[in-house]
Motif scaffolding. Structure first.
Motif, PDB file in Angstrom:
ATOM      1  N   ASP A 286     -45.328  56.492   0.655  1.00 50.25           N
ATOM      2  CA  ASP A 286     -44.066  56.745   1.354  1.00 50.25           C
ATOM      3  C   ASP A 286     -43.972  55.716   2.481  1.00 50.25           C
ATOM      4  O   ASP A 286     -44.717  55.790   3.455  1.00 50.25           O
TER       5      ASP A 286
ATOM      6  N   ALA B 188     -38.463  53.724   4.312  1.00 47.75           N
ATOM      7  CA  ALA B 188     -37.696  54.922   4.657  1.00 47.75           C
ATOM      8  C   ALA B 188     -36.753  54.773   5.852  1.00 47.75           C
ATOM      9  O   ALA B 188     -36.832  55.544   6.810  1.00 47.75           O
TER      10      ALA B 188
ATOM     11  N   ASN C 116     -33.099  54.902   7.930  1.00 50.27           N
ATOM     12  CA  ASN C 116     -32.063  55.923   7.975  1.00 50.27           C
ATOM     13  C   ASN C 116     -30.728  55.273   7.655  1.00 50.27           C
ATOM     14  O   ASN C 116     -30.353  54.282   8.270  1.00 50.27           O
TER      15      ASN C 116
ATOM     16  N   HIS D 244     -39.344  49.999  10.966  1.00 50.34           N
ATOM     17  CA  HIS D 244     -39.170  49.968   9.522  1.00 50.34           C
ATOM     18  C   HIS D 244     -39.696  48.656   8.941  1.00 50.34           C
ATOM     19  O   HIS D 244     -40.145  48.629   7.805  1.00 50.34           O
TER      20      HIS D 244
ATOM     21  N   HIS E  23     -38.228  57.215   1.000  1.00 47.28           N
ATOM     22  CA  HIS E  23     -37.718  58.509   1.480  1.00 47.28           C
ATOM     23  C   HIS E  23     -36.663  58.265   2.566  1.00 47.28           C
ATOM     24  O   HIS E  23     -36.854  58.587   3.743  1.00 47.28           O
TER      25      HIS E  23
ATOM     26  N   GLY F 121     -33.572  58.268   5.115  1.00 44.77           N
ATOM     27  CA  GLY F 121     -32.922  59.325   5.899  1.00 44.77           C
ATOM     28  C   GLY F 121     -31.438  59.321   5.559  1.00 44.77           C
ATOM     29  O   GLY F 121     -30.644  58.664   6.221  1.00 44.77           O
TER      30      GLY F 121
ATOM     31  N   GLU G 156     -33.893  62.138   1.846  1.00 45.04           N
ATOM     32  CA  GLU G 156     -33.966  63.514   2.357  1.00 45.04           C
ATOM     33  C   GLU G 156     -32.990  64.429   1.623  1.00 45.04           C
ATOM     34  O   GLU G 156     -33.299  65.593   1.349  1.00 45.04           O
TER      35      GLU G 156
ATOM     36  N   TYR H  50     -36.216  68.103   9.883  1.00 41.51           N
ATOM     37  CA  TYR H  50     -37.038  67.026   9.316  1.00 41.51           C
ATOM     38  C   TYR H  50     -38.319  67.601   8.714  1.00 41.51           C
ATOM     39  O   TYR H  50     -38.719  67.242   7.608  1.00 41.51           O
TER      40      TYR H  50
ATOM     41  N   ASP I 182     -39.776  67.567   4.833  1.00 43.92           N
ATOM     42  CA  ASP I 182     -41.058  66.963   4.486  1.00 43.92           C
ATOM     43  C   ASP I 182     -41.960  67.942   3.750  1.00 43.92           C
ATOM     44  O   ASP I 182     -42.739  67.548   2.886  1.00 43.92           O
TER      45      ASP I 182
ATOM     46  N   TYR J 143     -48.404  58.168   4.057  1.00 40.76           N
ATOM     47  CA  TYR J 143     -47.199  58.028   4.886  1.00 40.76           C
ATOM     48  C   TYR J 143     -47.400  56.882   5.866  1.00 40.76           C
ATOM     49  O   TYR J 143     -48.213  56.988   6.779  1.00 40.76           O
TER      50      TYR J 143
ATOM     51  N   VAL K 112     -45.867  55.398   8.691  1.00 41.08           N
ATOM     52  CA  VAL K 112     -44.810  55.745   9.649  1.00 41.08           C
ATOM     53  C   VAL K 112     -45.345  55.498  11.063  1.00 41.08           C
ATOM     54  O   VAL K 112     -46.552  55.651  11.308  1.00 41.08           O
TER      55      VAL K 112
ATOM     56  N   GLN L  52     -44.751  59.559  15.384  1.00 40.39           N
ATOM     57  CA  GLN L  52     -44.559  60.743  14.537  1.00 40.39           C
ATOM     58  C   GLN L  52     -45.860  61.491  14.230  1.00 40.39           C
ATOM     59  O   GLN L  52     -45.899  62.347  13.349  1.00 40.39           O
TER      60      GLN L  52
ATOM     61  N   HIS M 155     -45.600  65.392  14.230  1.00 36.67           N
ATOM     62  CA  HIS M 155     -44.879  65.884  13.044  1.00 36.67           C
ATOM     63  C   HIS M 155     -45.809  65.958  11.835  1.00 36.67           C
ATOM     64  O   HIS M 155     -45.854  66.977  11.139  1.00 36.67           O
ATOM     65  N   PHE M 156     -46.565  64.884  11.603  1.00 31.15           N
ATOM     66  CA  PHE M 156     -47.427  64.887  10.414  1.00 31.15           C
ATOM     67  C   PHE M 156     -48.621  65.819  10.593  1.00 31.15           C
ATOM     68  O   PHE M 156     -49.032  66.482   9.646  1.00 31.15           O
TER      69      PHE M 156
HETATM   70  N1  ARG Z   1     -36.636  58.128   8.115  1.00 28.82           N
HETATM   71  C1  ARG Z   1     -37.757  58.326   8.979  1.00 28.82           C
HETATM   72  C2  ARG Z   1     -37.604  57.467  10.242  1.00 28.82           C
HETATM   73  O1  ARG Z   1     -36.922  56.484  10.208  1.00 28.82           O
HETATM   74  C3  ARG Z   1     -39.063  57.955   8.338  1.00 28.82           C
HETATM   75  C4  ARG Z   1     -39.437  58.821   7.171  1.00 28.82           C
HETATM   76  C5  ARG Z   1     -40.894  58.742   6.875  1.00 28.82           C
HETATM   77  N2  ARG Z   1     -41.272  59.528   5.765  1.00 28.82           N
HETATM   78  C6  ARG Z   1     -41.350  60.875   5.749  1.00 28.82           C
HETATM   79  N3  ARG Z   1     -41.688  61.478   4.643  1.00 28.82           N
HETATM   80  N4  ARG Z   1     -41.111  61.559   6.837  1.00 28.82           N
HETATM   81  O2  ARG Z   1     -38.190  57.772  11.257  1.00 28.82           O
END
Ligand code: ARG
Length: 576
Positions: free
Chosen positions: A126, A129, A131, A140, A166, A168, A265, A318, A322, A340, A342, A346, A349-350
């Motif tokens: 992943d 991703a 948005n 990104h 993935h 947004g 999403e 969010y 996930d 992931y 990212v 974050q 969150h994870f």
């Molecule tokens: N769209 C999210 C962002 O820009 C990142 C997504 C990462 N992947 C996930 N499965 N949450 O912050």
């Protein structure tokens, strides 16, 4: 091919260990390890096993080392090891063994000595991703480049990798986009280049809402309509996604990044309500002030940080998406692991969603692969001159423009088409390499001059090293002919052969902590080792076995550089 050099030495070292008089005192399951030597002055490989063991068996480490060496059988691999410093065991490889390794590399054109993973997995990667309709920012960029490289390396090692973008595509930004679409849209601009136009709308509405509360409500209203299934808003939304995808695809094509899936999403919308219900039924989630949360009373770091999975107004978050995504990846895609890539912010969150997955009994390896920021020369977050977030498309365009100037200076005789093609490879390669040559958690400074320099740890330097390996065969007037004799007559040849054989050790190591920068460092060292060989060892002036050996070294160096850069997502060119 067969085992790596470090593995072969470790087998012999452990055999020797078993034959010592203190072997009965070894801790259960102890395995001595062998590593590449930090300083080649003392040997090619080394082990600190004697020092580790000396503590266990209460003896002097140098004595332990001597006893191990006493029963060590180097065979055709290594000479008698030596003791160094406080009790290191140093190994020096036999010349004949290295010659054989080079021959093995020549025969293994595709994998260059790298063995497939013993436990191939299905991995969902992943990354990227972005948005939709929001700026694709430097975070990104990092995710895209790192994720792509990890994907390439895992596939090369025989894993089944499914890359999933993935995106947004269902965020609150659509309230503003919808309002802007209805009031501010310039259709011509949209047709010409959708992403900047969508971005312009988003920015304008976003700025307006800061002062205008009524507008904020209107945007919210558009969002509610969309989420409620309003046909008009859904149609606009769909067009937005489709246009954004075309724009994004252009960037990915230029970067040569491929996704097997684009499950954004929104794909999970229908799965959110049942998921929350099942979490409630399983007593994992509970109601709190009208909202649905998961609490983590037993986890120190999360004790006061519940995960919100349904707001009191019924909206999902969010985290909810996930969690649904994890289900899909495990159940439908049969993932053994999910990676992931990212940004570090974050982390929480994870942490939360991984804990929840564990509680639900999901055993796939869920890996958060975070990264730091990209800084401008002023050491602050990278921004454009006007203060906006830097856009990936613009970065790539400028990189290629700058590379073209360099190519024009260096190779004025090339045709315009050739120049363009080479500039594309060098420009894009430089941006990628600047990223991948750093440890991902490092905040690195984005500097055009450094990344495009022909000297130093840069893409142009490495691509040029590859070009030099190819130039020799152009001069020779023919491709490499296999079957010649390999026999080393100079130290620089042995050094290079050793480095080449170590490709097999480096590639799998990248995945142990998701560090493509270890591969980058290796390639840079390979290029400098090749350079030293080149200075010390004439090739075409020689004859017979010496010439055949050196041509083989040039050929394998070229292959390893091309393959290694390829694993970083960087292309090579035959001349520059
Ligand atoms: N769209 C999210 C962002 O820009 C990142 C997504 C990462 N992947 C996930 N499965 N949450 O912050």
């Amino acid at each position: 091919m067969s085992a790596t050099i470090a593995e072969l030495l470790a087998i012999r070292l452990n055999e020797a260990l078993a034959n010592t008089d203190f072997s009965s005192g070894l801790p259960e399951g102890f395995v001595a390890r062998v590593e590449q030597a930090q300083n080649r002055q003392f040997g090619d490989y080394q082990s600190n096993a004697a020092m580790v063991l000396a503590k266990q068996v209460k003896r002097n480490p140098r004595e332990v080392a001597a006893a191990i060496i006493e029963s060590f059988e180097g065979g055709e691999v290594s000479e008698k090891p030596e003791i160094a410093g406080p009790g290191f065991i140093n190994f020096r490889l036999q010349t004949g063994f290295l010659e054989g390794r080079l021959g093995g590399l020549l025969d293994d054109e595709e994998k260059l000595g790298v063995s497939p993973s013993g436990t191939p997995q299905t991995i969902v990667a992943d990354f990227s991703a972005p948005n939709v309709a929001k700026p694709m920012h430097v975070g990104h960029i990092r995710s895209t480049i790192i994720g792509d490289s990890l994907t390439r390396i895992a596939s090369f090692l025989g894993h089944h990798v499914i890359s999933d973008n993935h995106i947004g595509d269902w965020g609150t930004q659509f309230g503003m986009i919808l309002w802007g679409w209805k009031h501010l849209l310039n259709e011509d601009a949209l047709e010409a280049d959708p992403i900047p136009e969508l971005l312009r709308i988003y920015r304008e509405v976003n700025a307006k809402t800061k002062e205008d509360e009524a507008l904020r409500d209107e945007c919210k209203n558009e969002l509610v309509k969309l989420q409620g299934g309003d046909a008009g808003n859904l149609a606009i939304w769909e067009r937005c996604i489709a246009l954004s995808r075309i724009g994004l695809q252009k960037i990915y094509d230029r970067l040569d990044v491929k996704f097997d899936l684009w499950l954004g999403e929104s794909f999970y919308n229908d799965r959110l309500a049942p998921l929350v219900d099942s979490l409630l039924a399983a007593d994992i989630a509970e109601e709190s002030e009208g909202a649905i949360c998961v609490f983590f009373p037993n986890e120190k770091q999360l004790a006061d940080k519940p995960a919100l999975i349904r707001k009191s107004d019924g909206g999902f978050l969010y985290a909810t998406t996930d969690l649904a995504t994890i289900d899909y990846r495990i159940e439908e895609l049969k993932a053994d692991a999910v990676w992931y890539v990212v940004g570090a912010p974050q982390q929480l969150h994870f942490d939360q969603i991984f804990r929840i997955a564990k509680r639900r009994g999901q055993n796939a390896e869920l890996e958060f692969i975070p990264f730091g920021s990209i800084l401008g020369k002023d050491r602050k977050m990278l921004r454009t001159r006007s203060g906006d977030t830097v856009q990936l498309a613009d970065v790539l365009e400028e990189a290629v423009e700058r590379a073209l100037k360099i190519v024009e200076e260096k190779n004025p005789e090339f045709s315009p088409g050739e120049k363009k093609e080479i500039a594309e490879i060098i420009g894009i390669g430089s941006v990628k390499y600047a990223e991948l040559s750093q440890f991902r958690m490092t905040d690195y400074i984005f500097d055009w001059d450094t990344m495009l320099a022909l000297k130093g740890n840069t893409a142009p330097y490495l691509i040029n090293a590859y070009v030099r390996t190819r130039a020799i065969f152009r001069k020779l007037g023919s491709d490499f002919e296999p079957g010649g004799t390999i026999t080393f007559t100079a130290d620089a040849e042995k050094d290079l052969a050793l480095k080449l054989a170590q490709f097999a050790e480096i590639v799998p190591a990248v995945l142990s902590d998701f560090r493509p920068n270890t591969l980058a460092t290796y390639l840079y060292e390979l290029a400098t080792t090749y350079h030293r060989f080149w200075e010390a060892c004439p090739v075409l002036k020689e004859e017979g076995a010496v010439r055949e050996t050196r041509l083989a070294l040039c050929e394998v160096t070229g292959r390893v550089l091309r393959c290694g850069l390829g694993l970083l997502g960087i292309k090579t060119t035959e001349k520059m």
